[in-house]
Write a protein that holds these residues in place. Sequence first.
Motif, PDB file in Angstrom:
ATOM      1  N   MET A  98       0.846  -1.194   0.000  1.00 34.92           N
ATOM      2  CA  MET A  98       0.000   0.000   0.000  1.00 34.92           C
ATOM      3  C   MET A  98       0.877   1.239   0.000  1.00 34.92           C
ATOM      4  N   ASN A  99       0.603   2.154  -0.850  1.00 33.72           N
ATOM      5  CA  ASN A  99       1.352   3.398  -0.923  1.00 33.72           C
ATOM      6  C   ASN A  99       0.361   4.555  -0.966  1.00 33.72           C
ATOM      7  N   ILE A 100       0.316   5.344   0.083  1.00 29.42           N
ATOM      8  CA  ILE A 100      -0.617   6.452   0.150  1.00 29.42           C
ATOM      9  C   ILE A 100       0.125   7.715  -0.227  1.00 29.42           C
ATOM     10  N   GLU A 101      -0.290   8.338  -1.298  1.00 34.33           N
ATOM     11  CA  GLU A 101       0.415   9.503  -1.796  1.00 34.33           C
ATOM     12  C   GLU A 101      -0.446  10.749  -1.636  1.00 34.33           C
ATOM     13  N   ASN A 102       0.172  11.834  -1.198  1.00 36.68           N
ATOM     14  CA  ASN A 102      -0.532  13.116  -1.098  1.00 36.68           C
ATOM     15  C   ASN A 102       0.489  14.229  -1.205  1.00 36.68           C
ATOM     16  N   GLU A 103       0.025  15.446  -1.064  1.00 32.70           N
ATOM     17  CA  GLU A 103       0.918  16.581  -1.242  1.00 32.70           C
ATOM     18  C   GLU A 103       2.058  16.610  -0.232  1.00 32.70           C
ATOM     19  N   LYS A 104       1.862  15.982   0.922  1.00 33.34           N
ATOM     20  CA  LYS A 104       2.852  16.070   1.971  1.00 33.34           C
ATOM     21  C   LYS A 104       3.842  14.904   1.960  1.00 33.34           C
ATOM     22  N   GLY A 105       3.703  13.991   1.007  1.00 34.45           N
ATOM     23  CA  GLY A 105       4.674  12.915   0.912  1.00 34.45           C
ATOM     24  C   GLY A 105       4.042  11.544   0.836  1.00 34.45           C
ATOM     25  N   ASN A 106       4.782  10.532   1.229  1.00 37.62           N
ATOM     26  CA  ASN A 106       4.340   9.141   1.100  1.00 37.62           C
ATOM     27  C   ASN A 106       4.252   8.464   2.452  1.00 37.62           C
ATOM     28  N   PHE A 107       3.318   7.548   2.557  1.00 37.86           N
ATOM     29  CA  PHE A 107       3.248   6.667   3.740  1.00 37.86           C
ATOM     30  C   PHE A 107       3.346   5.243   3.236  1.00 37.86           C
ATOM     31  N   LEU A 135      -6.296  12.311  -2.821  1.00 36.86           N
ATOM     32  CA  LEU A 135      -5.779  11.175  -2.060  1.00 36.86           C
ATOM     33  C   LEU A 135      -5.739   9.962  -2.972  1.00 36.86           C
ATOM     34  N   SER A 136      -4.554   9.387  -3.140  1.00 37.30           N
ATOM     35  CA  SER A 136      -4.385   8.203  -3.991  1.00 37.30           C
ATOM     36  C   SER A 136      -3.906   7.026  -3.156  1.00 37.30           C
ATOM     37  N   GLU A 150      -0.151  -3.178  -5.510  1.00 40.61           N
ATOM     38  CA  GLU A 150       0.480  -3.852  -6.643  1.00 40.61           C
ATOM     39  C   GLU A 150      -0.533  -4.179  -7.740  1.00 40.61           C
ATOM     40  N   GLN A 151      -1.831  -4.345  -7.362  1.00 41.48           N
ATOM     41  CA  GLN A 151      -2.836  -4.760  -8.339  1.00 41.48           C
ATOM     42  C   GLN A 151      -3.760  -3.635  -8.802  1.00 41.48           C
ATOM     43  N   ASP A 152      -3.930  -2.604  -7.988  1.00 44.31           N
ATOM     44  CA  ASP A 152      -4.971  -1.633  -8.306  1.00 44.31           C
ATOM     45  C   ASP A 152      -4.636  -0.287  -7.691  1.00 44.31           C
ATOM     46  N   SER A 153      -5.442   0.717  -8.024  1.00 43.64           N
ATOM     47  CA  SER A 153      -5.288   2.035  -7.433  1.00 43.64           C
ATOM     48  C   SER A 153      -6.632   2.740  -7.431  1.00 43.64           C
ATOM     49  N   ILE A 154      -6.762   3.712  -6.542  1.00 45.52           N
ATOM     50  CA  ILE A 154      -7.971   4.513  -6.478  1.00 45.52           C
ATOM     51  C   ILE A 154      -7.589   5.918  -6.043  1.00 45.52           C
ATOM     52  N   ALA A 155      -8.294   6.925  -6.549  1.00 42.42           N
ATOM     53  CA  ALA A 155      -8.024   8.309  -6.192  1.00 42.42           C
ATOM     54  C   ALA A 155      -9.342   9.010  -5.887  1.00 42.42           C
ATOM     55  N   VAL A 156      -9.364   9.780  -4.811  1.00 40.07           N
ATOM     56  CA  VAL A 156     -10.556  10.549  -4.451  1.00 40.07           C
ATOM     57  C   VAL A 156     -10.126  11.968  -4.107  1.00 40.07           C
ATOM     58  N   MET A 157     -11.049  12.907  -4.285  1.00 35.97           N
ATOM     59  CA  MET A 157     -10.779  14.272  -3.888  1.00 35.97           C
ATOM     60  C   MET A 157     -11.366  14.513  -2.499  1.00 35.97           C
ATOM     61  N   HIS A 176     -11.956  20.049   2.715  1.00 36.96           N
ATOM     62  CA  HIS A 176     -11.701  20.229   4.137  1.00 36.96           C
ATOM     63  C   HIS A 176     -12.875  19.753   4.976  1.00 36.96           C
ATOM     64  N   GLY A 177     -12.543  18.991   6.010  1.00 39.56           N
ATOM     65  CA  GLY A 177     -13.564  18.467   6.900  1.00 39.56           C
ATOM     66  C   GLY A 177     -14.132  17.144   6.453  1.00 39.56           C
ATOM     67  N   GLN A 178     -13.876  16.757   5.209  1.00 41.98           N
ATOM     68  CA  GLN A 178     -14.381  15.485   4.717  1.00 41.98           C
ATOM     69  C   GLN A 178     -13.506  14.330   5.195  1.00 41.98           C
ATOM     70  N   GLN A 179     -14.126  13.171   5.267  1.00 37.43           N
ATOM     71  CA  GLN A 179     -13.424  11.980   5.716  1.00 37.43           C
ATOM     72  C   GLN A 179     -13.603  10.862   4.693  1.00 37.43           C
ATOM     73  N   ALA A 180     -12.534  10.156   4.410  1.00 38.09           N
ATOM     74  CA  ALA A 180     -12.591   9.003   3.503  1.00 38.09           C
ATOM     75  C   ALA A 180     -12.156   7.766   4.271  1.00 38.09           C
ATOM     76  N   THR A 181     -12.961   6.714   4.207  1.00 37.65           N
ATOM     77  CA  THR A 181     -12.664   5.474   4.916  1.00 37.65           C
ATOM     78  C   THR A 181     -12.487   4.340   3.921  1.00 37.65           C
ATOM     79  N   PHE A 182     -11.417   3.587   4.060  1.00 37.49           N
ATOM     80  CA  PHE A 182     -11.121   2.475   3.161  1.00 37.49           C
ATOM     81  C   PHE A 182     -10.878   1.210   3.980  1.00 37.49           C
ATOM     82  N   GLN A 183     -11.290   0.088   3.419  1.00 33.77           N
ATOM     83  CA  GLN A 183     -10.967  -1.215   3.983  1.00 33.77           C
ATOM     84  C   GLN A 183      -9.839  -1.817   3.148  1.00 33.77           C
ATOM     85  N   ILE A 184      -8.698  -1.993   3.756  1.00 35.87           N
ATOM     86  CA  ILE A 184      -7.551  -2.583   3.072  1.00 35.87           C
ATOM     87  C   ILE A 184      -7.509  -4.062   3.434  1.00 35.87           C
TER      88      ILE A 184
END
Length: 428
Positions: A1-10, A33-34, A38-45, A48-56
């Motif tokens: 899993m690679n979480i990419e955003n303006e502030k860098g990588n996790f 937020l991307s 290894e198999q797939d990717s997803i990106a959402v906008m 401010h104040g919004q929350q995105a929840t993902f099941q990995i």
Amino acid sequence: MNIENEKGNFNGVNDIPKTFSYELGTEKDSLILSLISEQDSIAVMLKHGQQATFQIIREAKGDTATCIFTSVKTIKAAIFDDNYKKLNSGKTIIQAPEVYELINIIFSLTEYGKTGAIYKGTSYYQTVKKHFAPYASLPAVHVLDSLLKDPDNQYAPLKMDSYAFQFKGDKIEKSGVYDRVSWGSVNTLELYLPLLEAFAKKSGFRDFYKQHKTFYEGLETDFQKNINVADMKVWLEKQFPRTKYSAIKVIFSPLVGWNQSANSFLDNGFSEAQAHVNYPFVNERQKTQDPALTRGQRSMIVFTEINHSYLNPEADQYAKEIAKALKDLAMWTTQGKPAASYNNTLSCFEEYMNYGLVTLYYSDIFDKKIAENLRLAMENNMVTFRGFQKFKEFDQELLRLYQTRKPGQTVADLYPAIIAWAGKPDAK
């Protein structure tokens, strides 16, 4: 899993927790937020104040992690307007500021202040103790004492963030330049300003500070004259040509003991590096030894804070190589000693480079005898006291690479070679 955003990588492939929460701070109204596997990717906008929840879900291991991301609007840490740029461009500034001294005086009255975090070897400390001890029961002292006892010690953030403020009469207000100075997204001290104002008023702090203004200014002058930070900046920018700062600030209190920290800021085309350090008082032994040796010893603390603003950005480019080379941290640090707090490969490598740069700098500005004397003492301290097991070998290899470098090569050019050396099983 690679979480990419303006502030860098996790990167968290191997150790995904059951629930992972992360605030994505940005000065813009939204961010992308991307999530990439290894198999797939997803990106959402995210606005401010919004929350995105993902099941990995990791099918191979049969486990699932809930990842919650929230976009948080942040205020710029620093605003450098055109007037600030004009007044500060190209300067090296040494300061013992008023609110900064206030917070250190309050620290000196806490339980934490009984440790080496407060320097007690001066008549000034005795004067502080005599004047302010009667006010040790005020709420400001109790509240800050509780913050300093927290497992996530707030000493450095509280101290650094005090630099964002100035007095206006009995009130403490932001200077208009900094929102915060430490590394977080909010000023850690702002909530407690009424307590600081009450302490300052009841204790007569502002009059005390004015009475000792000549003392503070004398320390600033000595620092500027005998510890040439401007020369350090020139050397560092020659060795790290991709990193330049419009100004350097050194902020200190005569009460600060062993805790140092650093940060840097960029706004309106103006970059500023800050070092928050203790004042390098001259001890009795140093008064009788070679003045060059004393100068080197006194210069070390501020140099090892300023240089992080140069060496760290360079190290970031080699994070993967460093992770591989220093993967067995038990070989590089010693449990139970200060080195153990550098518990990831990047921070560990950066601290090795931090003091390795001291050796290189000293080899350029001092004669061979003084440089060697300083190097040997530093290597012994790094290994014996601080617990960086392989520092002596690392330091000498870095010095060898530097002294045999090709014409035009800089320290930045030597990163691949010293990392490769560190990655050898028999590095010694």
